[in-house]
Structure formats: C-alpha cells, structure tokens
Design a protein around this motif. Sequence first.
Motif, PDB file in Angstrom:
ATOM      1  N   PRO A 125       0.836  -1.213   0.000  1.00 60.29           N
ATOM      2  CA  PRO A 125       0.000   0.000   0.000  1.00 60.29           C
ATOM      3  C   PRO A 125       0.869   1.262   0.000  1.00 60.29           C
ATOM      4  N   LEU A 126       0.270   2.357  -0.411  1.00 57.29           N
ATOM      5  CA  LEU A 126       0.992   3.644  -0.369  1.00 57.29           C
ATOM      6  C   LEU A 126       0.736   4.279   0.985  1.00 57.29           C
ATOM      7  N   ASP A 127       1.304   3.664   1.994  1.00 58.84           N
ATOM      8  CA  ASP A 127       0.936   3.998   3.362  1.00 58.84           C
ATOM      9  C   ASP A 127       1.970   4.817   4.116  1.00 58.84           C
ATOM     10  N   LYS A 160      -6.111  -6.384   2.093  1.00 63.76           N
ATOM     11  CA  LYS A 160      -6.013  -7.298   3.227  1.00 63.76           C
ATOM     12  C   LYS A 160      -6.400  -6.543   4.495  1.00 63.76           C
ATOM     13  N   LYS A 162      -6.336  -4.438   7.650  1.00 62.52           N
ATOM     14  CA  LYS A 162      -5.339  -3.409   7.963  1.00 62.52           C
ATOM     15  C   LYS A 162      -5.168  -3.110   9.443  1.00 62.52           C
ATOM     16  N   ASP A 173      -0.824  -4.794  10.294  1.00 65.10           N
ATOM     17  CA  ASP A 173      -1.369  -4.313   9.033  1.00 65.10           C
ATOM     18  C   ASP A 173      -0.913  -5.305   7.974  1.00 65.10           C
ATOM     19  N   GLU A 175      -1.508  -5.678   4.864  1.00 63.64           N
ATOM     20  CA  GLU A 175      -1.119  -5.201   3.534  1.00 63.64           C
ATOM     21  C   GLU A 175       0.359  -4.863   3.464  1.00 63.64           C
ATOM     22  N   ARG A 176       0.900  -4.436   4.602  1.00 66.21           N
ATOM     23  CA  ARG A 176       2.306  -4.038   4.580  1.00 66.21           C
ATOM     24  C   ARG A 176       3.253  -5.227   4.749  1.00 66.21           C
TER      25      ARG A 176
END
Lengths: 573, 183
Positions: A125-127, A160, A162, A173, A175-176
């Motif tokens: 993700p662009l988190d 996914k 988070k 999280d 996704e990371r």
Amino acid sequence: MSEKGQTDKVTVNIDGKDVDVPTGITMIEAAEIAGKEVPHYCYHPKLSISGNCRMCLVEMGMPMRDRATGEPVMDDDGKQKIGWMPKPAIACNSKVSPGLHIKTDTDLVKDCRNGIMEFLLVNHPLDCPICDQAGECRLQEFATDYGRGFSRFIEEKNVKPKRTVLGPRVILDDERCILCSRCIRFMDEVADDPVLGFTERGSYSTLTCFPGKNLDSNYSLNTVDICPVGALTSRDFRFKMRVWFLKSVKSICTESSAGANTEVWQREGKIYRITPRRNDAVNDTWMTDSGRALYKQVEAENRLVQPKVNGGSASATEAVSAASKILKESDKIAVVASTHSSVEEQHFLSKLVRGKKAKVHAVAHLGEEDGLLLSADRTPNTRGAFITGLISELPSADLSALGSQIDAGEVDTVLAVHEDLAAVGLSDEQIDKVKLIQIATVSTPSAEKAAVLIPSLTVFERSGSFVNQQFRLQKFHAVVPGPAGLLSDLQVFASLAALTAGGVSESVRLKDAWDSLSSEIEELQGLQFRTIPDEGLAVPPGNFANIPFPEKKSLKFDSREFVREAMGVSEAS
Amino acid sequence: MAETKVIERKPLSLSERTYLPQIVSGLKTTISHMFKPSVTLQYPEERPPIPKGYRGVPTLVKDPNGREKCVSCQLCEFVCPPRAIRITPGEIPEGSESEHVEKGPEEFEINMLRCIYCGLCQEVCPEEAIFLQDVFSLSGYSREELVNKKDKLYELGGTLPDSHFKWDKKKAAEEAALAGGHH
Ligand code: SF4
Ligand code: SF4
Ligand code: SF4
Ligand code: SF4
Ligand code: FES
C-alpha cells in the motif's frame, strides 16, 4: 595457538578484495565484515535462516578444480580460475568456504534487487505517510537504493485486513507484510510461544494468530522491532511520534538483574519508547515488553518533585542539610539501601554508612524467572551493592529485622532509599517512632511522614552503572533532564557523607565517583566511567560467586555454570 | 597613503541657473498623471489581485467531500526551516467516516512569527493537505494569537479540488473486498 587461529579463519574474496573471516559464518555476515551491505529482509542474525525474501542475492564463485583429476584449474596468469555460478545465490544461506568469491555490486545483482523490490511493492500500500515504520523501514530504504522509482503495476492491488489486533500490545497491518516470517520464527525459536503463522497462499498469504491464540507473550514487542516493515506496530508507540524526530540514548533495563541493554528514544525531554540494543553477551537483540513500559515512571502521576523538611517545602540543598543534621545528631542510624541505586550511588552511600556506623538493611524484590530476560531478582544492581561493600548479605524478604531494632530502641533514625517502608514490613507505629529521611521518586503514605523528603531522579534522568547477574558492569546515560531543582542521588549521598563527617558538601560528578571507586574497590581497579565499553565489562566475582543469589537461568546466564567457572578461575589464579 | 584627487565641479550653465527647464519637465510628469487612470488601491476595502503561485499564509485544506486531508505524517514539521510547525499526531477513532485513514492531526500549529513563507511544507506534503494560499495580512495583539491552531488553519484553507481521491478509492476497495469482490 597459531594452528587454532588458522582453522578459525578463512579467506574469502568479496568484490575483488581478500578478507579474513571466521569460519562457519554466512556470506551475508562476511560481506558485512568487509563493509559491504547486502540488503536483506528475512535474514536475522539471531534467528534461523529461512531464505524466503531473495533480497540478498549475490554472485558467488569457487576456485575451479578439474572434475576428473581434482587438480586446480589455472588461468594464464597462473592463478586458480574462479568458476562463477551461472545464477545468483542467496547470501544468507551459504556458509563461507576457503577461496569463496562473492560479488555484491554487479549489474546482475543490482538487477535482481530491482526485480525483488518491484515484486515486493506490487501489492504494497501507499501507506508511508501514516505508517509508523517510515524513517526506519527497510522497504523504504531499499526502494530508494535499488528500486526503479516508479510503478509499472496498473492492476488492482490486494486488499487485506489493515488493523488486526494480534495481542494486547501489537497491531498488524497485513497489507504491509512482506511475508519474511521473522516474527513467526521469533515467537517459535526465542519466545517459545509459537502463535503466529501464515494462512492462504501466494499473494493471498496472510499473517495471523492460530485460532484461539493471542500474541500476548511478554516478548511480543520484539516482533515489532524485527519486522523490517511497518506491518507489526506497537500499540503504545502507534501514531505517537515520527522516528526521525527521536534521539536515542544508551541505557540499561532496570526491570531485573538480567540487565538487558536498551536504547531510550526521546524528543525534547519526552521519552517515547524503549528498544533493545544488541549485546550478544547479555540479551542478543531482545528485551521484555514489561521493560519497555518502564519509561512511564518519568511522568508518573504521583511523582515527587518538591523536597520537604518537616512537611514544609524546601529547596533540595536545604533538605540535604536538614537530613545531614538529623544524621549527625544520632548514632542509632539504620539505612534502608536500594539495589536500584547505581554502583556510584551505592559507593557514596556506603561511605556514609561506614562513617556513621549505621546498620544497613536491604529488601529483596523477587519474582518468577522466565528463563529469558526476566530474572528472579527484580532489581538491577544487587551485585553492585556487594561490590561496593554496601551490603554483605543478600537482601531480606522484608524489614522485620529493622522493625525489631526500632522496637528495641536500637534505631531512632532511618534513611530510606527508594523503598516504601510500609510496603516492606514496617508498621505505622514503627515508622512514627523514628526520624525518617526518605529518598524516593514517587509519593507513598510513609514518604509523606518523613522528616526530610528528598525527591529523586529516575534511571532515565541520571547516569551511572549497574552490575547485572553475570557480574557485568554496564553503564547507562541520562536520557532526559530531571524535574527542575532536584539533586541526583549521587550528589545527595556524597553531600550527606561529607557533611556528617564534618566536611563541606561539594558538587560531585561521575568522574569523581569513579576516581574514588577505582582506587578503593579492588574489583573496579583502573576503571573509569568513560572506559567502560558500551557493551559492558565483566568484573571478577571473586568470593561473591558463592553467595546463593536467587537467579537460576536466563538467556545467557546459568548460575551453576557461572559459579563453576568463577571457582575455576579463582583456583587457577 | 592614497592620493587624493580633487575634481573641479563644472559651473552651472545659464539655463540650469534659472531652474525653469527642470520645473517645466516636473510639471509635465505631474500633469500627465492627472489624466491617467488612478493606481491607488483603497486598502483594506479594495484588495490587490493575487497572482497564481503566490505564497501567502500556510493553511490546511479539506477535500471536496469535507475530509481533512492531513494525516499528520509530520514531514512538513520536519522540513520547515524555522521550525514553525508543531503537530500532535493522533488516531482517527473507529467508527468515524474516515476511520480507514487511521491517522490525523490531533493538534496542528503554525507559528506565524516564525514562518518565512518558503513554501517547503506545501512542497513536501504527500497528501496535498497544506497550501500557501492568498492570505497575506496578519495581525494580532499577542504572540499567542499569531500561532495558528488547527481550527484557524482549516478556516483559512477551506476546500480545494482534488484529482486523486486516494483514500476514497482505498475505502471503496476495502468495501468491495468485504463484499467478496477482488481480494
Ligand atoms: S512498511 Fe515501509 S514502505 Fe510500507 S508503508 Fe510502511 S514505511 Fe512505507
Ligand atoms: S509481519 Fe513483519 S516480520 Fe512478520 S512476516 Fe510480515 S513483514 Fe515479516
Ligand atoms: S512556509 Fe516554510 S516556514 Fe512557513 S510553515 Fe511552511 S515550511 Fe515552515
Ligand atoms: S506534510 Fe501534509 S499530511 Fe504531513 S503533516 Fe504536514 S500537512 Fe499533514
Ligand atoms: S535475506 Fe536471504 S533470502 Fe531473505
């Protein structure tokens, strides 16, 4: 000796330079010795090798031998030819061998890293703006070092969960997560509480706790430290502060006599988190979750900041001189010493004790051992109290001995250091009978009764050293300034010792303490605070090794072995 | 020692001594302006037009759906040369409209006594949440008044158009996944 030295080292060639490295290490470690960073995610020096991230790919070659004859194959210059493997190999899972050649910065290697980065980022993700790891994230760092800088992925990214709460202190999280499995291996191999695992397959893989399980081990926050990305975050530190604002100071965990090495992170006088500092002789790269919460004592609600004499406010210096007057007048003094005090503080306190021929009591704070980094003695410096001569017997379970001395009229003045007398076995009448000089960081009912109350600094506000269960002298540094106007315990004890001996109180620094320590204490001869290495120094336990200390076994400590070794050494010498 | 050179002043010519040509040329300029359109701005009733790209007071903006865009990443706080920005990050509570953004500023302060209007905060912001817009006049009776708090910053900033709707897309994807769509 030289023979042994030879077998201990092998020569490998890393990027064209010959380097001598110990046998049995992996290529990634050899490259590190040679000063070359091989980027990696799943490899961790203190965990088993899993080899799943493929970030550490390097080119590898061996000196060539003729297959039929086994003779070395020479090139035109008369050197042994190097047979390079046609494909790159992971550096974390191959051991070094004599003559091994590694290339870490060829185009092929760079290409591999670029490719791996692209795959890792496909579903990432662009988190970064909301990710606590930003600033210390390996994925971020290697993306700038080896990534392509833009994305070719135009398809939909995976979604996914988070905000999965894995346990009381850790949030995931998914996704990371880059599926490096470090956290899984840690919980299995070190914490011995295997609760984490992957479900699903491929890009659907998801990290979860096993059904009915919780990530609630007292070591769970280590998974947050070793997670190379921001998948696992600490609930305490979550969204509190960016790591690039934090400055770290080396410290020692005071939770128990294990003495884990730590780093304490602060910004502008406020502490935000505590993380372990690697020390292979003490704590490897781990520490307890409970030890990480200790910084909260700095801002404890019942923190004492106002020195008091007979209940009225006074300055710290006035309080000290009032205390010295009380001590001077009495010759029935008892000192309740603390094994939370540093070696330096104990040294000055024991000067005071000797000068006034005071009785010394100490209370043991024991708990259950967990076999890792929480030892039975829940204070950091019992050994230091022995070495400085402050105590000569193990701390007792409570203060009933002092109680009977008070009842018998043998004691009329008590100097209590960091102990809540009511909580450790003195009755209210006994406390009322004596003149109490209390040194404490937090307010307690018995502290409020003190004739002189001297607020003190927490471990995060002063510098000094502790001796842990392995008789390892380790130093800690002040992280944040203490409340305005307070004196350090070191200064208080030094002033009291000087004033009661009829001298004048002078300001002392750690250096003065060590000048005196290194000349007066045999075990510490020739030492200075600044010469104690950051990773600590083993001091000879001598006869203290015979004392039946409560600790049995920890990560790097086994009491039986320790005693055997100590005896062996002293017999030999 | 430096040599001193004395330069003779030229004597004034006759026309210069009368001053008349100078007075006439001055009057010409004055009179010509009497017939040109007035350039005086009746400030503060009238305001000057603000050119594009003007760097006024830094402000926080909301997206067209009214969501506060700042996620308190603290990059502007880090980059700000005179350290004018102070952020207290916070967690967006569960159940709120933008719960999926997770993080937002609990408090956001820009000290306008420190700000040098460099625009670096706008440049660094990954969420396009902070802009130096067209407000240029500031006044207050105390130092505290010139520290812009979060409310003030949003009031000054207003809403700017958005072309990404990154977080809305994220929410849509999450909802689709929940509904059994793309994983
Ligand atoms: S894990 Fe690293 S790369 Fe991923 S969002 Fe967090 S900081 Fe960014
Ligand atoms: S949560 Fe972190 S440590 Fe665990 S597998 Fe994922 S990336 Fe690795
Ligand atoms: S414009 Fe420059 S000085 Fe002003 S707040 Fe932004 S970064 Fe700081
Ligand atoms: S850089 Fe942008 S998103 Fe980050 S804290 Fe500043 S205004 Fe908020
Ligand atoms: S570090 Fe070698 S494969 Fe992950």
